[in-house]
Design a protein around this motif. Structure first.
Motif, mmCIF file in Angstrom:
data_model
loop_
_atom_site.group_PDB
_atom_site.id
_atom_site.type_symbol
_atom_site.label_atom_id
_atom_site.label_comp_id
_atom_site.label_asym_id
_atom_site.label_seq_id
_atom_site.Cartn_x
_atom_site.Cartn_y
_atom_site.Cartn_z
ATOM 1 N N THR A 64 0.800 -1.199 0.093
ATOM 2 C CA THR A 64 0.315 0.181 -0.367
ATOM 3 C C THR A 64 0.826 1.155 0.240
ATOM 4 O O THR A 64 0.465 2.130 -0.697
ATOM 5 C CB THR A 64 -1.020 0.001 1.434
ATOM 6 N N THR A 65 1.587 1.417 0.804
ATOM 7 C CA THR A 65 2.736 1.699 0.919
ATOM 8 C C THR A 65 3.820 2.757 -0.301
ATOM 9 O O THR A 65 3.540 3.703 -0.733
ATOM 10 C CB THR A 65 3.395 2.179 2.040
ATOM 11 N N TYR A 66 3.816 1.392 -1.009
ATOM 12 C CA TYR A 66 4.671 1.242 -2.374
ATOM 13 C C TYR A 66 3.709 2.487 -3.706
ATOM 14 O O TYR A 66 4.276 3.132 -4.143
ATOM 15 C CB TYR A 66 4.675 0.076 -3.153
ATOM 16 N N LEU A 67 2.640 2.060 -3.188
ATOM 17 C CA LEU A 67 1.254 2.263 -4.304
ATOM 18 C C LEU A 67 1.484 3.636 -4.461
ATOM 19 O O LEU A 67 1.286 4.580 -5.047
ATOM 20 C CB LEU A 67 -0.021 1.973 -4.257
ATOM 21 N N LEU A 68 0.981 4.491 -2.454
ATOM 22 C CA LEU A 68 1.385 6.126 -2.234
ATOM 23 C C LEU A 68 1.806 6.510 -2.334
ATOM 24 O O LEU A 68 1.903 7.479 -2.973
ATOM 25 C CB LEU A 68 0.456 5.946 -0.464
ATOM 26 N N VAL A 69 3.694 6.231 -2.775
ATOM 27 C CA VAL A 69 4.619 6.731 -3.280
ATOM 28 C C VAL A 69 4.486 6.442 -4.939
ATOM 29 O O VAL A 69 4.482 8.076 -4.966
ATOM 30 C CB VAL A 69 6.289 5.936 -2.521
ATOM 31 N N ILE A 70 3.455 5.788 -5.236
ATOM 32 C CA ILE A 70 3.762 6.048 -6.612
ATOM 33 C C ILE A 70 3.111 7.244 -7.025
ATOM 34 O O ILE A 70 2.951 7.643 -7.809
ATOM 35 C CB ILE A 70 3.202 4.663 -7.366
ATOM 36 N N GLY A 108 6.916 10.995 4.694
ATOM 37 C CA GLY A 108 5.601 10.165 5.551
ATOM 38 C C GLY A 108 5.866 8.665 4.779
ATOM 39 O O GLY A 108 5.796 7.785 6.265
ATOM 40 N N LEU A 109 5.335 8.540 4.203
ATOM 41 C CA LEU A 109 5.374 6.991 3.261
ATOM 42 C C LEU A 109 5.993 6.489 4.099
ATOM 43 O O LEU A 109 6.267 5.031 4.210
ATOM 44 C CB LEU A 109 4.827 7.496 2.363
ATOM 45 N N TYR A 110 7.754 7.005 3.419
ATOM 46 C CA TYR A 110 8.809 5.987 3.112
ATOM 47 C C TYR A 110 9.071 5.600 4.724
ATOM 48 O O TYR A 110 9.197 4.661 4.795
ATOM 49 C CB TYR A 110 9.567 7.036 2.672
ATOM 50 N N PHE A 111 9.301 6.660 5.271
ATOM 51 C CA PHE A 111 9.749 6.330 7.344
ATOM 52 C C PHE A 111 8.504 5.545 7.691
ATOM 53 O O PHE A 111 8.876 4.581 8.985
ATOM 54 C CB PHE A 111 9.984 7.249 8.242
ATOM 55 N N VAL A 119 2.228 9.538 -5.199
ATOM 56 C CA VAL A 119 2.488 11.012 -4.932
ATOM 57 C C VAL A 119 3.625 11.543 -5.902
ATOM 58 O O VAL A 119 4.211 12.530 -6.319
ATOM 59 C CB VAL A 119 4.031 11.264 -3.506
ATOM 60 N N MET A 120 4.563 10.426 -6.506
ATOM 61 C CA MET A 120 5.130 10.616 -7.966
ATOM 62 C C MET A 120 4.804 11.758 -8.467
ATOM 63 O O MET A 120 5.107 11.718 -9.463
ATOM 64 C CB MET A 120 5.880 9.297 -7.876
ATOM 65 N N ALA A 121 3.783 10.858 -9.436
ATOM 66 C CA ALA A 121 2.508 11.174 -10.152
ATOM 67 C C ALA A 121 2.149 12.342 -10.263
ATOM 68 O O ALA A 121 2.126 13.273 -10.548
ATOM 69 C CB ALA A 121 1.777 9.967 -10.699
ATOM 70 N N ALA A 122 1.926 13.088 -8.948
ATOM 71 C CA ALA A 122 1.516 14.249 -8.248
ATOM 72 C C ALA A 122 2.438 15.522 -8.183
ATOM 73 O O ALA A 122 2.415 16.091 -9.123
ATOM 74 C CB ALA A 122 0.868 14.478 -7.065
ATOM 75 N N SER A 123 3.600 14.706 -8.410
ATOM 76 C CA SER A 123 4.568 15.503 -8.335
ATOM 77 C C SER A 123 4.830 16.506 -9.563
ATOM 78 O O SER A 123 5.741 17.278 -10.017
ATOM 79 C CB SER A 123 6.179 14.671 -7.678
ATOM 80 N N LEU A 124 4.741 15.019 -10.182
ATOM 81 C CA LEU A 124 5.540 15.511 -12.237
ATOM 82 C C LEU A 124 4.235 16.464 -12.354
ATOM 83 O O LEU A 124 4.236 16.639 -13.368
ATOM 84 C CB LEU A 124 5.245 13.866 -12.936
ATOM 85 N N PHE A 125 3.077 16.004 -12.102
ATOM 86 C CA PHE A 125 1.701 16.868 -12.519
ATOM 87 C C PHE A 125 1.914 18.307 -11.819
ATOM 88 O O PHE A 125 1.400 19.487 -12.316
ATOM 89 C CB PHE A 125 0.399 16.564 -11.594
ATOM 90 N N LEU A 126 2.379 18.296 -10.866
ATOM 91 C CA LEU A 126 2.488 19.866 -10.309
ATOM 92 C C LEU A 126 3.664 20.470 -11.145
ATOM 93 O O LEU A 126 3.266 21.481 -11.504
ATOM 94 C CB LEU A 126 2.515 19.275 -8.759
#
Lengths: 320, 286, 249
Positions: free
Chosen positions: A158-164, A223-226, A166-173
């Motif tokens: 789940t955390t992995y998917l959430l990080v993905i 937060g997700l990573y730690f 966030v990654m997509a969100a970063s690029l969209f941002l």
């Protein structure tokens, strides 16, 4: 779709990232993609400062570390669920950055950069002495923290998917800002701050806003990573070397572009992997990164994407 | 009370060396508007130079001073041509990253060669006693040498042709170019000078305290604080600012754990940047 | 009629030098006011004081009845003042169109991105840069950059245009073209305060002229009044030919 293929590209790549290890149940791949995604997040958001506004943030890892601490603390001490805790970390860091930025960003580029050099060390010291956050030992997450997510194994996915996400969100941002009035103002500041001010760009406000914005997603990712790692302590949270590497990734890929930092993150990661296994080079990681940065700054300031643009000008249209 | 006074005086002595280091930084900024982010590691190189010259080659410790100044100058000129020359005139971002890259390379090499273990150069010099307190001989000597070197720099800048050229380029490069000054060579020389000052301050610090490859960071921060305090581009201000910082440290040391000092200095630094961006001794060059 | 811009008793010193001293003048709506004077007279400093780059030590600046004394440049821009610099300041990495879009976005009208783009395109056409709209600003010729500087200022749809030596370094054809453009701008009601050394041009363009010397106002009036003023001629004694030229126009 073909006019602006870019956002679709991001979505496809993110999807691929997410699904491939999932379907293969490939834990090792997931772990390395997770790390790659974290680097993309750090580099992309840092690019908002360096590539758009032209301000180097040497202390960018502070966002990641502080976000990590807030999230883990809320989960551990206050039994918050993961998502709100991570978001709270993001908000806390953004607000802090906005306040700090309003003071510090009245300064010009070089002075701002100097101020950020000391920030990470100072914050690291402060956190090391901050008992509620475990001081020098940090915070451990007990296994119970993972039960709301269906146990540790499921939580990792789940955390992995959430990080993905966030990654997509970063690029969209990056994409959204670049195509906005705010982004245009930032680019103007990056080109010539005095001229931008004379043209009416509210420079102190915009600089503080981008500084604050550039901290949000890295904080959430922290937060997700730690949470996934299960433990956070000052050295791993405020790994100053990562700050430096993020800068190299942005410059390597192409500062100011959207996909550049992501490419830089990947290429740099690959290089690092190769270098670390080659015994003789492992001690020289910093040296090689430094030489790489110097070469980029002097001969290819536009990074890899810049080189592609120069060689094949037609790519300027769609490779942003 | 005596303890505090002694600590303050000792701080002032060490502060003179801080000032010397900061002079190097501020000189480079004043002449070419570049912030040398490799400043800290160069100070460290000065420290290691003392170690190798004194323990390795058996040179008397203070004999290393002129050697380091010379070597530092050469290194500085080389660094100018390698990393700085091409990016003069480009956006600030680029010069920051260029000197930062040099810093990365040098720190990496240093760590690879010398790891992060502490090194020490034992220098014994008779101290000066006053009441119950003895002032360390090395501290006195370091302050004295710092003052002498600062004096020499003053003579160089204000009473030689090269110095005049440097000041001309600092004021207005185009005008200097037009009046026939070989500005590129002057820029290289100025950078060399700045590096030499940083390096020799490291040597002086090494006569007083043990050090590691990573010690540079703390001293770089001190140099930044002092440079902003004294006003960027103002060498005299840097010296005074260094002494002021030494004074503050001297006042603080009896009262708080050492690990808090960098945090306080950082806070001071940010405060100065915001409140006195032109330095306390603001000789404004509007 | 309230003047568009009033400069009242303005003073500014740098270190020991008094750059501007008790200067007062006004710019009327829709007029071209020329600001001339020997080098070092303080003309660029006046511009810097008006658009907020420096804060005055004394005096006031009033635009359309509103105090703008000491406001930072980005606020002055919103009040409706736009500036073309003597040493051009293009946003070198952005295209010509993007440069002007910045002007339109953040200038007086504070337009959203798309609307600003439309205004930018209009202005780019007007000044004759239409065929270079997508060229990266850093790659333009000096003349092109000067025209971009003007276009960018115009895109902000200002009430007052501060032009700092926009004719410097242009050949006769380019100069004529620029003068045309400036006349058309005035025709649309935009007031212009311009610093210029190309005497013939400024004398023929300006409705009125203010002569500055050593930071104070030496003379003020119509071009012919000023050209025949003995104190002005004396101030320009080193530039006798310049005054001859001025007398001819």
């Amino acid at each position: 779709m073909w006019r602006r293929p870019f956002p679709w590209l991001i979505a496809i790549v993110a999807l691929a990232f997410a699904l491939i290890p999932y379907f293969g149940d490939d834990v090792q791949l997931r772990e390395s993609l997770l790390l790659a995604a974290i680097y993309v997040i750090l580099a992309s958001n840092l690019n908002l400062m360096i590539g758009y506004a032209g301000y180097v943030n040497f202390g960018n890892i502070v966002f990641f570390g502080l976000g990590g601490y807030v999230c883990v603390y809320l989960v551990s001490e206050w039994s918050w669920p993961l998502l709100p805790a991570a978001l709270a970390g993001g908000i806390f860091v953004s607000v802090l950055a906005l306040l700090f930025g309003l003071g510090i960003l009245r300064l010009r580029g070089a002075f701002f950069a100097l101020a950020t050099i000391g920030v990470s060390e100072a914050i690291k010291q402060l956190v090391t002495n901050f008992e509620p956050w475990g001081g020098a030992t940090g915070i451990y997450l007990s296994l119970e923290a993972y039960t709301p997510l269906g146990g540790p194994m499921q939580a990792l996915w789940t955390t992995y998917l959430l990080v993905i996400v966030v990654m997509a969100a970063s690029l969209f941002l990056s994409y959204a800002i670049k195509n906005s009035k705010f982004g245009l103002g930032l680019l103007a500041i990056g080109q010539n701050e005095d001229a931008a001010a004379t043209l009416g760009v509210p420079t102190p406000l915009y600089k503080s806003l981008v500084y604050s914005t550039s901290g949000f997603l890295p904080a959430v990712a922290g937060g997700l990573y730690f949470f996934k790692t299960g433990i956070i302590e000052p050295n791993s949270a405020f790994n100053l070397g990562l700050s430096v590497e993020a800068i190299v990734m942005v410059m390597l890929g192409g500062q100011g572009t959207i996909i550049g930092p992501a490419i830089g993150a990947f290429v740099y990661e690959e290089m690092r992997g190769i270098l670390l296994t080659a015994e003789s080079f492992s001690h020289f990681q910093l040296v090689i990164a430094g030489i790489l940065l110097l070469v980029i700054v002097m001969f290819a300031p536009g990074g890899l994407v810049g080189l592609v643009h120069r060689r094949w000008p037609v790519t300027r249209r769609w490779l942003e | 009370m005596i303890v505090i006074l002694a600590s303050v005086i000792d701080g002032v002595l060490i502060g003179a060396v801080y000032g010397l280091a900061a002079m190097g930084l501020t000189l480079i900024w004043g002449v070419m508007k570049v912030i040398n982010l490799a400043h800290g590691i160069i100070i460290v190189l000065g420290m290691f130079a003392l170690y190798f010259l004194a323990t390795g080659l058996g040179l008397p410790p203070y004999g290393a001073v002129p050697v380091v100044i010379t070597l530092g100058f050469v290194l500085g000129v080389a660094l100018y041509w390698i990393a700085v020359h091409r990016i003069i005139g480009q956006p600030e971002l680029m010069s920051l990253l260029a000197t930062f890259a040099v810093n990365m390379v040098l720190v990496g090499l240093g760590t690879a060669l010398w790891s992060t273990s502490p090194y020490n150069v034992p220098v014994s010099l008779p101290g000066v006693s006053w009441r119950d307190y003895t002032f360390t001989g090395t501290h006195l000597m370091a302050a004295l040498l710092a003052a002498v070197i600062a004096g020499l720099l003053y003579l160089l800048l204000y009473h030689t042709r090269v110095g005049k050229a440097i000041r001309a380029v600092a004021g207005n490069r185009e005008a200097a170019e037009l009046s026939g000054i070989p500005t590129t060579r002057i820029l290289a020389a100025a950078f060399g000078l700045g590096v030499a000052l940083a390096a020799v301050s490291g040597t002086l610090i090494a006569t007083m305290f043990p050090f590691t490859v990573l010690s540079g960071e703390a001293y770089q921060l001190k140099s930044f604080v002092v440079t902003v305090l004294g006003g960027l581009g103002n060498p005299a201000g840097a010296l005074l600012g260094g002494i002021a910082l030494g004074l503050v440290e001297g006042l603080a040391t009896p009262f708080m754990p050492v690990s808090w000092i960098p945090i306080i200095e950082f806070g001071l630094f940010v405060l100065c940047l915001i409140v006195f961006p032109r330095g306390i001794f603001a000789l404004s060059k509007a | 009629m309230t003047p568009l811009l009033e400069v009242i008793d303005l003073s500014k010193h740098f270190g020991g030098v008094q750059a501007v001293q008790n200067l007062s003048f006004a710019v009327r709506e829709g007029e071209i006011l020329g600001l001339i004077g020997p080098n070092g007279a303080g003309k660029s400093t006046v511009f810097n004081l008006i658009n907020g780059v420096f804060r005055p030590d004394g005096g006031r600046i009033v635009l359309r009845g509103t105090e703008i004394t000491g406001e930072p440049p980005y606020r002055v821009a919103k009040h409706g003042v736009a500036r073309a610099h003597q040493i051009v300041q293009p946003l070198a990495g952005l295209s010509v169109l993007e440069n002007c879009t910045v002007g339109a976005c953040f200038g007086r009208e504070n337009l959203p991105l798309t609307a600003a783009g439309a205004v930018a395109r209009e202005v780019v056409d007007e000044v004759g840069l239409a065929d270079q709209a997508d060229t990266i600003a850093g790659q333009l010729t000096t003349a092109g950059k000067k025209r971009l500087e003007l276009a960018r200022a115009l895109s902000a749809r200002p009430y007052l245009l501060l032009l700092d030596e926009v004719l410097a370094g242009l050949n006769p054809t380019e100069t004529e073209r620029m003068i045309d453009i400036l006349r058309r701008i005035r025709g649309r009601g935009v007031a212009i305060l311009m610093i210029e050394h190309v005497m013939r041009a400024i004398m023929s363009l300006s409705d009125r002229i203010v002569v500055l010397s050593l930071g104070t106002k030496l003379a003020e009036g119509t071009p012919s009044q000023v050209a025949n003023d003995p104190s002005v001629i004396t101030a320009y004694l080193g530039d006798a030919r310049l005054m001859q030229e001025a007398g001819k126009s």
